[in-house]
Design an enzyme around this catalytic site. Sequence first.
Site, PDB file in Angstrom:
ATOM      1  CG  LEU A 135      -1.955  -1.069   1.399  1.00 35.46           C
ATOM      2  CD1 LEU A 135      -2.721  -0.882   2.700  1.00 35.46           C
ATOM      3  CD2 LEU A 135      -2.917  -1.100   0.218  1.00 35.46           C
ATOM      4  CG  ASP A 136       0.596   4.160  -3.055  1.00 34.05           C
ATOM      5  OD1 ASP A 136       1.512   3.400  -3.422  1.00 34.05           O
ATOM      6  OD2 ASP A 136      -0.284   4.596  -3.818  1.00 34.05           O
ATOM      7  NE  ARG A 137       5.056   9.098   4.647  1.00 32.97           N
ATOM      8  CZ  ARG A 137       6.235   9.535   5.045  1.00 32.97           C
ATOM      9  NH1 ARG A 137       7.283   9.404   4.256  1.00 32.97           N
ATOM     10  NH2 ARG A 137       6.377  10.117   6.212  1.00 32.97           N
ATOM     11  CB  THR A 139      -3.027   3.697   0.543  1.00 28.75           C
ATOM     12  OG1 THR A 139      -2.878   4.460  -0.650  1.00 28.75           O
ATOM     13  CG2 THR A 139      -4.241   2.787   0.418  1.00 28.75           C
ATOM     14  NE  ARG A 235      -2.101   8.488  -4.967  1.00 34.01           N
ATOM     15  CZ  ARG A 235      -0.833   8.591  -4.581  1.00 34.01           C
ATOM     16  NH1 ARG A 235      -0.126   7.497  -4.311  1.00 34.01           N
ATOM     17  NH2 ARG A 235      -0.278   9.786  -4.473  1.00 34.01           N
TER      18      ARG A 235
END
Length: 297
Positions: A135-137, A139, A235
């Site tokens: 997961l992105d930072r 998210t 996104r």
Amino acid sequence: MNRTLQYRGNAENAGMRIGDFLRSQGYSRHVIIHLKKTEHGILLNGEWAYVGQTLKEGDVLEVHIIEEEFSEQIVARELPLTIIYEDEDLMVINKPADMPIHPSINNYDNTLANALMWYFEKQGQPFVYRCINRLDRDTTGLLIVAKNILSGGILSDMSKKREIHREYLALAEGKVPESGVIDAPIARKEESVIERCVDFEKGNRAVTHFWRLDEWNGYSLVRLKLETGRTHQIRVHMKYIGHPLTGDYLYNPDYRILDHQALHSWKLAFRHPITGEQMQFRADPPWWPVGTEFSGF
């Protein structure tokens, strides 16, 4: 981490070589080599066994997965850690915002890996960090961490085969269409290391399915499922259709509602890598509806 697994010889597996049987249970070549190098790693009826030996009905095969090493480059740090589920083979974590998954030059001691290293260090257990889904930072939400070499290998293979099913919730600007499919290829944006964009000439195919679930003060709560897994896919795709996620520092730096992107991994379903049990987890987003109770669905 130590893990003991036991199997019994029966009419179905009788006559199979131990190595072939283990491979049928998801043991990779790498894991089998690890077991062969482990003292008493493979026992047949209590005796050390070769992988070339055959099983008979009534045999008891024991596998001892012993891992005494740890991820040396990861320092232990006491950080927020919400564990939704844990057993001998895996953990399901509900990750907060502003927490990277892996350490990097600018994120040396503030990551999920650091938090987990602290968690296991307190228990006096060696730990090799194996995060299955990234997961992105910023998210938030659910992800899987494997606790041993076997579960890690099986879960990674399941992820590649898209057998780990995830759903996301996002807060997007404007009134998103009731439902739809975004089929638009994604590529790295020129002159940027991080940013992605829709690019029909150079991009890799990316497909996102979405459904509008609710509306609030000019924003839409959107449920999303990925058919592909490109970097920043949700996104980029939501910006492409004119409904960027609020608080997204790369694609829509509007922080009136949130100080981070409103994207949450809310549902996770997969087959347990060892038992085969079907598992499903849910974690409601921390940001919807803003200032009101989340009713769920």
